[in-house]
Design a protein around this motif. Structure first.
Motif, short mmCIF file in Angstrom:
data_model
loop_
_atom_site.label_atom_id
_atom_site.label_comp_id
_atom_site.label_asym_id
_atom_site.label_seq_id
_atom_site.Cartn_x
_atom_site.Cartn_y
_atom_site.Cartn_z
N PRO A 135 0.83 -1.21 0.00
CA PRO A 135 0.00 0.00 0.00
C PRO A 135 0.87 1.27 0.00
CG PRO A 135 -0.72 -1.57 1.67
CD PRO A 135 0.61 -2.04 1.19
N SER A 136 0.21 2.41 -0.03
CA SER A 136 0.92 3.67 -0.19
C SER A 136 1.41 4.28 1.12
CB SER A 136 0.02 4.69 -0.90
OG SER A 136 -1.18 4.90 -0.15
N THR A 137 1.10 3.65 2.25
CA THR A 137 1.55 4.19 3.54
C THR A 137 2.31 3.13 4.32
OG1 THR A 137 -0.42 3.55 4.81
CG2 THR A 137 -0.51 5.66 3.63
N ILE A 138 3.16 3.60 5.22
CA ILE A 138 3.95 2.69 6.04
C ILE A 138 3.05 1.86 6.95
CG2 ILE A 138 5.62 2.60 7.94
CD1 ILE A 138 7.08 4.94 6.64
N GLY A 139 2.07 2.50 7.57
CA GLY A 139 1.19 1.80 8.50
C GLY A 139 0.43 0.67 7.84
N LEU A 140 -0.14 0.92 6.65
CA LEU A 140 -0.89 -0.12 5.95
C LEU A 140 0.03 -1.23 5.47
CD1 LEU A 140 -3.38 2.05 3.84
CD2 LEU A 140 -3.90 0.64 5.84
N THR A 141 1.25 -0.87 5.11
CA THR A 141 2.21 -1.89 4.67
C THR A 141 2.60 -2.81 5.82
OG1 THR A 141 3.08 -0.44 2.93
CG2 THR A 141 4.51 -2.23 3.68
N LEU A 142 2.83 -2.25 6.99
CA LEU A 142 3.15 -3.07 8.16
C LEU A 142 1.99 -4.01 8.48
CD1 LEU A 142 4.76 -0.31 10.43
CD2 LEU A 142 5.96 -2.10 9.14
N ASP A 143 0.78 -3.50 8.35
CA ASP A 143 -0.41 -4.32 8.63
C ASP A 143 -0.53 -5.46 7.62
OD1 ASP A 143 -3.00 -4.67 10.14
OD2 ASP A 143 -3.78 -4.42 8.11
N LYS A 144 -0.28 -5.18 6.35
CA LYS A 144 -0.36 -6.22 5.32
C LYS A 144 0.73 -7.27 5.53
CE LYS A 144 -0.50 -7.05 0.33
NZ LYS A 144 -0.56 -6.44 -1.02
N ALA A 145 1.94 -6.84 5.88
CA ALA A 145 3.02 -7.79 6.13
C ALA A 145 2.65 -8.74 7.25
CB ALA A 145 4.31 -7.03 6.47
N ARG A 146 2.02 -8.21 8.30
CA ARG A 146 1.67 -9.03 9.46
C ARG A 146 0.48 -9.95 9.18
NH1 ARG A 146 0.95 -5.19 12.45
NH2 ARG A 146 -1.31 -4.99 12.34
N THR A 147 -0.58 -9.40 8.62
CA THR A 147 -1.82 -10.17 8.49
C THR A 147 -1.83 -11.10 7.28
OG1 THR A 147 -2.88 -8.36 7.27
CG2 THR A 147 -3.16 -8.39 9.67
N GLU A 148 -1.20 -10.70 6.17
CA GLU A 148 -1.26 -11.50 4.96
C GLU A 148 -0.04 -12.39 4.74
OE1 GLU A 148 -2.40 -9.45 1.42
OE2 GLU A 148 -3.86 -8.16 2.45
N HIS A 149 1.08 -12.03 5.40
CA HIS A 149 2.31 -12.80 5.16
C HIS A 149 3.00 -13.23 6.45
CE1 HIS A 149 2.08 -12.02 0.86
NE2 HIS A 149 1.79 -10.77 1.16
N ASN A 150 2.39 -12.96 7.59
CA ASN A 150 2.92 -13.42 8.87
C ASN A 150 4.32 -12.88 9.15
OD1 ASN A 150 2.32 -14.80 11.24
ND2 ASN A 150 3.34 -16.66 10.58
N ILE A 151 4.59 -11.64 8.70
CA ILE A 151 5.88 -11.00 8.90
C ILE A 151 5.73 -9.89 9.93
CG2 ILE A 151 7.73 -9.63 7.86
CD1 ILE A 151 7.08 -10.99 5.20
N GLU A 152 6.47 -9.99 11.03
CA GLU A 152 6.49 -8.95 12.04
C GLU A 152 7.75 -8.12 11.82
OE1 GLU A 152 4.35 -8.08 14.25
OE2 GLU A 152 2.96 -9.76 14.38
N VAL A 153 7.58 -6.85 11.50
CA VAL A 153 8.72 -5.95 11.31
C VAL A 153 9.21 -5.50 12.69
CG1 VAL A 153 9.52 -3.77 10.33
CG2 VAL A 153 7.86 -5.17 9.08
N PRO A 154 10.49 -5.74 13.02
CA PRO A 154 10.99 -5.36 14.35
C PRO A 154 10.80 -3.88 14.63
CG PRO A 154 12.58 -6.76 13.21
CD PRO A 154 11.52 -6.40 12.20
N LEU A 155 10.37 -3.57 15.86
CA LEU A 155 10.18 -2.20 16.33
C LEU A 155 9.23 -1.40 15.44
CD1 LEU A 155 13.86 -1.35 17.37
CD2 LEU A 155 12.02 -2.26 18.79
N ALA A 156 8.26 -2.09 14.84
CA ALA A 156 7.32 -1.42 13.93
C ALA A 156 6.51 -0.34 14.63
CB ALA A 156 6.38 -2.45 13.31
N ASP A 157 6.34 -0.47 15.95
CA ASP A 157 5.54 0.53 16.68
C ASP A 157 6.17 1.92 16.61
OD1 ASP A 157 3.38 -1.16 18.03
OD2 ASP A 157 5.19 -2.22 18.57
N LEU A 158 7.49 1.99 16.40
CA LEU A 158 8.13 3.31 16.29
C LEU A 158 7.64 4.06 15.06
CD1 LEU A 158 11.83 2.45 17.23
CD2 LEU A 158 10.02 3.30 18.72
#
Length: 270
Positions: A135-158
């Motif tokens: 997607p076009s935003t960082i937040g939506l991309t982090l959400d897609k990585a987690r929900t659709e591909h089971n990828i947790e980006v380290p320290l994503a909350d920052l």
């Protein structure tokens, strides 16, 4: 040999069963609900929540930043013994369209890239990389990585702290602990509790109220494994978006990104 239990951590709230006594009447139910609300409010120190608001605002004002982190994660064996692993996580962010995250440890190294259109994860020791349309935003991309591909980006909350307005409603307890030093920084220590996770944050008391240290404790495992990160910020060197782009090495091999559903099916068949 003992194997590890599931120890996935994150700042998330998942409902848990609550043992309750059935009230004798609707009026009693209303009174019980009011009492519970009052009790919950008394466990939240407004000063701790105000500090989080201030930190969130400071993070959102940073157009770009770099953070170098020393991290420690715990794995719990089936015997109950905890094993710690150390590593580093280096984060570079150019809002709103790029980031690079490099997670290094003796066990594995992963690099993650986002350029506004594509998310890529690369395993340099193995020589493989995979991507998905982002997607076009960082937040939506982090959400897609987690929900659709089971990828947790380290320290994503920052990246997204302060943009999720539901975080406040998930906090069940919040306290101010005490002032403490993290390296050469004077920080204030705060502790928070959610349904299935406890977390602590040390906030710099200097000119920029940024987090100095984070500790996340899982409450879904009775052994309560922890993830710790000591953060060191670089604010005077602004990364350009182009400098964060992924350039595959000549010998790197592209593979297909697995979906969360595929991974879940594979785990179920084991």
């Amino acid at each position: 040999m003992a194997v590890s239990r599931d120890k996935r951590l994150g700042l998330m709230a998942v409902p848990i069963a609550v043992l309750a006594v059935l009230p004798a009447s609707p009026g009693a139910a209303q009174q019980a609900g009011a009492a519970t609300t009052a009790d919950s409010a008394s466990l939240i120190d407004p000063a701790a929540m105000a500090a989080m608001d201030k930190m969130s605002a400071a993070l959102q004002t940073l157009p770009s930043f770099q953070v170098q982190s020393d991290v420690t994660s715990e794995v719990v064996l089936v015997t109950g013994q905890k094993i710690q692993f150390g590593g580093t996580v280096d984060v570079a962010v150019h809002r709103p369209d790029a980031f690079k995250v490099v997670s290094r440890a003796d066990t594995q190294t992963r690099e993650m890239y986002y350029n506004g259109k594509t998310f890529t994860i690369y395993a340099p020791k193995l020589g493989y990389y995979a991507s998905f349309d982002a997607p076009s935003t960082i937040g939506l991309t982090l959400d897609k990585a987690r929900t659709e591909h089971n990828i947790e980006v380290p320290l994503a909350d920052l990246f997204t702290w302060g943009t999720d307005q539901t975080v406040r409603s998930r906090v069940k307890e919040a306290i101010v602990v005490r002032p403490e030093r993290i390296g050469d920084r004077q920080c204030m220590h705060y502790a928070f509790r959610q349904e299935k996770v406890d977390w602590q944050v040390w906030i710099d008391q200097g000119a920029q109220p940024l987090p100095c240290k984070l500790v996340i404790t899982s409450r879904t495992d009775e052994a309560m494994p922890q993830y710790t990160a000591v953060l060191n910020w670089t604010l005077n060197s602004v990364p350009e978006a182009a400098s964060l782009a992924f350039q595959p090495p000549a010998d790197a091999k592209r593979i297909t990104m697995a979906s969360a559903a595929t991974l879940a099916k594979a785990e179920g068949e084991q």
